[in-house]
Design a protein around this motif. Structure first.
Motif, PDB file in Angstrom:
ATOM      1  N   LYS A  26       0.771  -1.193  -0.074  1.00  0.00           N
ATOM      2  CA  LYS A  26      -0.105   0.096  -0.052  1.00  0.00           C
ATOM      3  C   LYS A  26       1.093   1.327  -0.122  1.00  0.00           C
ATOM      4  CE  LYS A  26      -3.543  -2.623   0.288  1.00  0.00           C
ATOM      5  NZ  LYS A  26      -4.375  -2.835  -0.931  1.00  0.00           N
ATOM      6  N   GLY A  27       2.013   1.101  -0.561  1.00  0.00           N
ATOM      7  CA  GLY A  27       3.031   2.490  -0.803  1.00  0.00           C
ATOM      8  C   GLY A  27       3.655   2.773   0.914  1.00  0.00           C
ATOM      9  N   ARG A  28       3.387   1.704   1.611  1.00  0.00           N
ATOM     10  CA  ARG A  28       4.006   1.942   3.170  1.00  0.00           C
ATOM     11  C   ARG A  28       5.485   1.712   2.793  1.00  0.00           C
ATOM     12  NH1 ARG A  28       0.470   5.522   4.524  1.00  0.00           N
ATOM     13  NH2 ARG A  28      -1.619   4.694   5.024  1.00  0.00           N
ATOM     14  N   LYS A  29       6.535   2.322   3.457  1.00  0.00           N
ATOM     15  CA  LYS A  29       8.037   2.261   3.525  1.00  0.00           C
ATOM     16  C   LYS A  29       8.428   0.769   4.154  1.00  0.00           C
ATOM     17  CE  LYS A  29      12.484   3.945   3.968  1.00  0.00           C
ATOM     18  NZ  LYS A  29      13.249   5.431   4.672  1.00  0.00           N
ATOM     19  N   PHE A  30       8.948  -0.131   3.392  1.00  0.00           N
ATOM     20  CA  PHE A  30       9.601  -1.364   4.009  1.00  0.00           C
ATOM     21  C   PHE A  30      11.138  -1.458   3.627  1.00  0.00           C
ATOM     22  CE2 PHE A  30       5.210  -2.401   4.558  1.00  0.00           C
ATOM     23  CZ  PHE A  30       4.916  -3.233   5.544  1.00  0.00           C
ATOM     24  N   ILE A  31      11.286  -1.125   2.224  1.00  0.00           N
ATOM     25  CA  ILE A  31      12.636  -1.087   1.734  1.00  0.00           C
ATOM     26  C   ILE A  31      13.027   0.346   1.087  1.00  0.00           C
ATOM     27  CG2 ILE A  31      13.029  -3.699   1.430  1.00  0.00           C
ATOM     28  CD1 ILE A  31      12.644  -3.219  -1.579  1.00  0.00           C
ATOM     29  N   GLY A  32      11.919   1.202   0.815  1.00  0.00           N
ATOM     30  CA  GLY A  32      12.121   2.279   0.512  1.00  0.00           C
ATOM     31  C   GLY A  32      11.535   2.705  -0.724  1.00  0.00           C
ATOM     32  N   CYS A  33      11.148   1.859  -1.541  1.00  0.00           N
ATOM     33  CA  CYS A  33      10.659   2.208  -3.084  1.00  0.00           C
ATOM     34  C   CYS A  33       9.267   2.139  -3.072  1.00  0.00           C
ATOM     35  CB  CYS A  33      11.372   1.090  -3.869  1.00  0.00           C
ATOM     36  SG  CYS A  33      11.133  -0.501  -3.705  1.00  0.00           S
ATOM     37  N   GLU A  34       8.402   1.486  -2.244  1.00  0.00           N
ATOM     38  CA  GLU A  34       7.185   1.076  -2.045  1.00  0.00           C
ATOM     39  C   GLU A  34       6.124   2.261  -2.931  1.00  0.00           C
ATOM     40  OE1 GLU A  34       9.315  -1.616   0.567  1.00  0.00           O
ATOM     41  OE2 GLU A  34       8.877   0.633   0.387  1.00  0.00           O
ATOM     42  N   LYS A  35       6.477   3.534  -2.357  1.00  0.00           N
ATOM     43  CA  LYS A  35       5.634   4.530  -2.670  1.00  0.00           C
ATOM     44  C   LYS A  35       5.508   4.633  -4.292  1.00  0.00           C
ATOM     45  CE  LYS A  35       5.610   9.664  -2.202  1.00  0.00           C
ATOM     46  NZ  LYS A  35       6.243  11.010  -1.800  1.00  0.00           N
ATOM     47  N   TYR A  36       6.589   4.241  -4.901  1.00  0.00           N
ATOM     48  CA  TYR A  36       6.406   4.359  -6.267  1.00  0.00           C
ATOM     49  C   TYR A  36       6.011   3.021  -7.201  1.00  0.00           C
ATOM     50  CZ  TYR A  36       8.485   8.677  -5.382  1.00  0.00           C
ATOM     51  OH  TYR A  36       8.926  10.273  -4.733  1.00  0.00           O
ATOM     52  N   ASP A  37       5.518   1.948  -6.159  1.00  0.00           N
ATOM     53  CA  ASP A  37       5.428   0.745  -6.844  1.00  0.00           C
ATOM     54  C   ASP A  37       3.939   0.728  -6.908  1.00  0.00           C
ATOM     55  OD1 ASP A  37       5.725  -1.844  -7.630  1.00  0.00           O
ATOM     56  OD2 ASP A  37       5.766  -2.692  -5.671  1.00  0.00           O
ATOM     57  N   ILE A  38       3.459   0.427  -8.310  1.00  0.00           N
ATOM     58  CA  ILE A  38       1.812   0.613  -8.262  1.00  0.00           C
ATOM     59  C   ILE A  38       1.607  -0.631  -9.462  1.00  0.00           C
ATOM     60  CG2 ILE A  38       1.757   2.913  -7.989  1.00  0.00           C
ATOM     61  CD1 ILE A  38       1.271   3.315 -11.037  1.00  0.00           C
ATOM     62  N   THR A  39       0.238  -0.681  -9.533  1.00  0.00           N
ATOM     63  CA  THR A  39      -0.232  -1.637 -10.782  1.00  0.00           C
ATOM     64  C   THR A  39      -0.931  -0.834 -11.810  1.00  0.00           C
ATOM     65  OG1 THR A  39      -1.374  -3.810 -10.685  1.00  0.00           O
ATOM     66  CG2 THR A  39      -2.476  -2.082  -9.310  1.00  0.00           C
ATOM     67  N   GLU A  40      -1.747  -1.678 -12.423  1.00  0.00           N
ATOM     68  CA  GLU A  40      -2.444  -0.986 -13.688  1.00  0.00           C
ATOM     69  C   GLU A  40      -3.658  -0.267 -13.173  1.00  0.00           C
ATOM     70  OE1 GLU A  40      -1.761  -4.729 -14.323  1.00  0.00           O
ATOM     71  OE2 GLU A  40      -0.683  -4.630 -16.294  1.00  0.00           O
ATOM     72  N   ILE A  41      -3.394   0.880 -12.354  1.00  0.00           N
ATOM     73  CA  ILE A  41      -4.613   1.494 -11.990  1.00  0.00           C
ATOM     74  C   ILE A  41      -4.996   2.560 -13.078  1.00  0.00           C
ATOM     75  CG2 ILE A  41      -3.928   1.668  -9.729  1.00  0.00           C
ATOM     76  CD1 ILE A  41      -2.671   4.350 -10.054  1.00  0.00           C
ATOM     77  N   ASP A  42      -6.352   3.178 -12.839  1.00  0.00           N
ATOM     78  CA  ASP A  42      -6.618   4.009 -14.095  1.00  0.00           C
ATOM     79  C   ASP A  42      -5.807   5.189 -14.288  1.00  0.00           C
ATOM     80  OD1 ASP A  42      -8.740   5.056 -15.620  1.00  0.00           O
ATOM     81  OD2 ASP A  42      -8.948   6.988 -14.221  1.00  0.00           O
ATOM     82  N   GLY A  43      -5.493   5.027 -15.789  1.00  0.00           N
ATOM     83  CA  GLY A  43      -4.406   6.138 -16.280  1.00  0.00           C
ATOM     84  C   GLY A  43      -3.094   5.669 -16.240  1.00  0.00           C
ATOM     85  N   ALA A  44      -2.756   4.413 -15.718  1.00  0.00           N
ATOM     86  CA  ALA A  44      -1.316   3.868 -15.553  1.00  0.00           C
ATOM     87  C   ALA A  44      -0.750   3.241 -16.809  1.00  0.00           C
ATOM     88  CB  ALA A  44      -1.152   3.035 -14.283  1.00  0.00           C
ATOM     89  N   ASP A  45      -1.744   2.990 -17.673  1.00  0.00           N
ATOM     90  CA  ASP A  45      -1.699   2.063 -19.091  1.00  0.00           C
ATOM     91  C   ASP A  45      -1.564   0.718 -18.641  1.00  0.00           C
ATOM     92  OD1 ASP A  45      -1.520   1.762 -21.488  1.00  0.00           O
ATOM     93  OD2 ASP A  45       0.284   3.003 -22.101  1.00  0.00           O
ATOM     94  N   VAL A  46      -1.407  -0.297 -19.705  1.00  0.00           N
ATOM     95  CA  VAL A  46      -1.427  -1.790 -19.672  1.00  0.00           C
ATOM     96  C   VAL A  46      -0.169  -1.873 -20.568  1.00  0.00           C
ATOM     97  CG1 VAL A  46      -2.078  -3.992 -19.357  1.00  0.00           C
ATOM     98  CG2 VAL A  46      -3.686  -1.989 -18.915  1.00  0.00           C
ATOM     99  N   LEU A  47       0.825  -2.439 -20.081  1.00  0.00           N
ATOM    100  CA  LEU A  47       2.100  -2.891 -20.743  1.00  0.00           C
ATOM    101  C   LEU A  47       1.815  -3.880 -22.035  1.00  0.00           C
ATOM    102  CD1 LEU A  47       4.954  -2.643 -21.341  1.00  0.00           C
ATOM    103  CD2 LEU A  47       5.665  -4.720 -19.905  1.00  0.00           C
ATOM    104  N   SER A  48       0.824  -4.799 -21.877  1.00  0.00           N
ATOM    105  CA  SER A  48       0.555  -5.606 -22.935  1.00  0.00           C
ATOM    106  C   SER A  48      -0.386  -5.356 -24.063  1.00  0.00           C
ATOM    107  CB  SER A  48      -0.253  -6.928 -22.169  1.00  0.00           C
ATOM    108  OG  SER A  48      -1.643  -6.410 -21.545  1.00  0.00           O
TER     109      SER A  48
END
Length: 556
Positions: A26-48
């Protein structure tokens, strides 16, 4: 240059949305990069099937590399290699198994048309695979299993792809190899093979049908033979061999593609431009595993020429961005040439999903996206500076009795045998100076360098060379054993061997057995034995030379 993926993710992260979606951190800090680790939400596009920010970023990459189209992978060149072979195989089948007709309502009597015509006139590229009403199948067009002509130093993922796609391979063997990492082929090697096979392809239609009739075997008959065969006596019948190798054990069709690995692990670079011209003559696409050469597209052209495959005539290639560019591990590209854009590009993304996760890493995609800006603004200057610093360090190494191999610009390859040491022991010595190498085997140590190596890194390497000079002078040179690979006996198709029951046995007991899985020392190395090949005494000697004690063999 714009960075649309990075910009979107940063804006989303900064806006502090409540994340009722994956990932679980949920974007909470564990190793430091989580804030920017998302999935295919609205507007994020889909790689495939990118049509938004990912599409824009990939188009930026295509402009920078000079390709017809470029695609991102978050699972490395291993995913790209499988995808490239699937795309080219599908194109090969469209070319030879189907033909456009002028009378779709009467397919059985449809006229044949010129092969140069497009298979489907539909301008919507995503709809092209579904134009069944305009094509008829021609199974008699192919008289044997489709195959790839390849240099033997292929990556494991290439063999995996052949097994998954049920493709065959014809290897060109190295004429002079001192390491299993080296299998350089020349344009002349490719031309010689294609000329021989081209002579075999001049067969009349009636003869082709005869070959098909002779080669037709029911699946249950083949399986029954396999079930009753003794392990050490499994051998193809004449008819089975024609199914794999063509008439009289000779290929009756040209390969669907030529496949080259360049640069290789020791930094050798093939003549891609020369090989591509040979392929063009025979209308065969050239596939290049350029995992170690992404940076080549940005070298000084006056000094090095256009050595990146997509600029040298390759139809399609892959680059591991994470190997030589400032990209997170797993970041890679597939580049399609402008010439092959219409034939290959519409299918790359959809085939890539067959070999990868449906949840691609947005951290890796951001890394690829930001790399576009780095390439656009800094890479050419920094590459030039870095290569100059490498050359300076090489001089210091040579002055201190370190024997170096000729390599691509961003590698230093140490010939450890000349220093009287095995590569593994020299690698241990380097660690005492806080230096970790990329690869070490019995005879070589490989150091990979990029502009992100700083002055301290080069100084440590030079310090090691000076401090250990006299230790090397005192040692006697190790004479490496000559590696000679004989042409292997193919007993079974790659797919059948790869998916057969297998057991793990000692190499010393493997003589006469059929290799069930590819055995190599490092990727990309020359496979000592490939799935479906009979293991002979020469292979066993090479296994033992490289410390391989066990091998998987087909078990019945």
């Amino acid at each position: 240059m714009e960075t649309p993926i990075c910009d979107f993710v940063k804006e989303y992260a900064d806006n502090g949305f409540s994340r009722f979606h994956m990932p679980g951190h949920k974007g909470r800090k564990f190793i430091g990069c989580e804030k920017y680790d998302i999935t295919e939400i609205d507007g994020a596009d889909v790689l495939s099937h990118a049509d938004g920010i990912i599409k824009k970023s990939q188009e930026n990459a295509a402009k920078l590399f000079g390709s017809g189209a470029s695609f991102y992978s978050t699972e490395g060149s291993s995913q790209c290699i499988k995808t490239m072979l699937a795309v080219v195989f599908a194109d090969y089948r469209r070319k030879f198994l189907y033909e456009k007709t002028d009378k779709p309502e009467n397919l059985s009597e449809a006229k044949k048309t010129d092969k140069s015509e497009k298979l489907c006139e539909n301008k919507n590229t995503s709809a092209r695979p579904f134009c069944e009403n305009e094509i008829i199948e021609k199974p008699e067009a192919i008289t044997e299993r489709a195959y790839v002509l390849a240099a033997r130093n292929v990556h494991k993922s290439m063999i995996d792809a052949l097994a998954l796609l049920d493709l065959d391979v014809e290897f060109i063997y190295p004429k002079d190899a001192d390491s299993i990492c080296v299998s350089m082929v020349t344009p002349a090697d490719i031309m010689e093979y294609l000329e021989k096979v081209s002579d075999n392809t001049e067969i009349k239609t009636e003869e082709v049908k005869k070959i098909l009739d002779i080669a037709e075997i029911k699946t249950e008959e083949v399986e029954r033979k396999s079930d009753n065969a003794e392990r050490d006596d499994i051998k193809l019948s004449d008819t089975e061999r024609k199914n794999i190798c063509g008439k009289d054990n000779k290929r009756n069709m040209l390969p669907m593609a030529v496949y080259i690995t360049s640069p290789d692990y020791l930094g050798n670079t093939a003549d891609i431009e020369g090989i591509s011209k040979v392929c063009e003559k025979y209308d065969i696409p050239l596939i290049v595993d350029n995992a170690h050469g992404a940076y080549q597209a940005f070298l000084d052209e006056e000094k090095y020429g256009n050595i990146h495959p997509i600029k040298s005539g390759a139809a399609i290639c892959c680059d591991s961005a994470h190997k030589t560019l400032p990209v997170l591990t797993g970041g890679a590209y597939i580049h399609v040439s402008r010439k092959y854009k219409e034939r290959f590009a519409p299918y790359v993304a959809s085939y890539m999903t067959m070999f990868g996760s449906t949840s691609p890493s947005y951290l890796i995609m951001q890394s690829l996206d930001m790399c576009n800006r780095y390439i656009d603004e800094k890479i050419r200057h920094e590459l030039s500076e870095c290569i100059g610093r490498i050359e300076k360090t090489k001089k210091v190494l040579v002055e201190n009795n370190v024997k170096l191999m000729e390599t691509e610009p961003l590698k230093i390859v140490i010939d450890t045998a000349a220093a009287g040491m095995e590569g593994g022991k020299l690698a241990e010595e380097l660690r005492k100076y806080k230096i970790e190498c990329e690869y070490a085997d019995k005879y070589f140590v490989v150091l990979m360098i990029t502009p992100q190596n700083d002055e301290k890194d080069f100084e440590r390497l030079e310090k090691w060379a000076v401090k250990t000079k006299y230790k090397r002078v005192a040692k006697k040179k190790i004479e490496p054993k000559k590696l000679i690979l004989h042409r292997a006996e193919r007993v079974m198709s790659i797919r059948k061997a790869a998916f057969s029951p297998y057991r793990k046995i000692k190499v010393s007991d493997a003589g006469g057995s059929i290799c069930a899985s590819q055995t190599i020392a490092c990727p990309p190395a020359i496979p000592i034995a490939v799935c479906g090949e009979r293991i002979d005494q020469n292979m066993i000697s090479i296994f033992e030379e490289y410390g391989i004690d066990y091998v998987n063999v087909v078990s019945y």
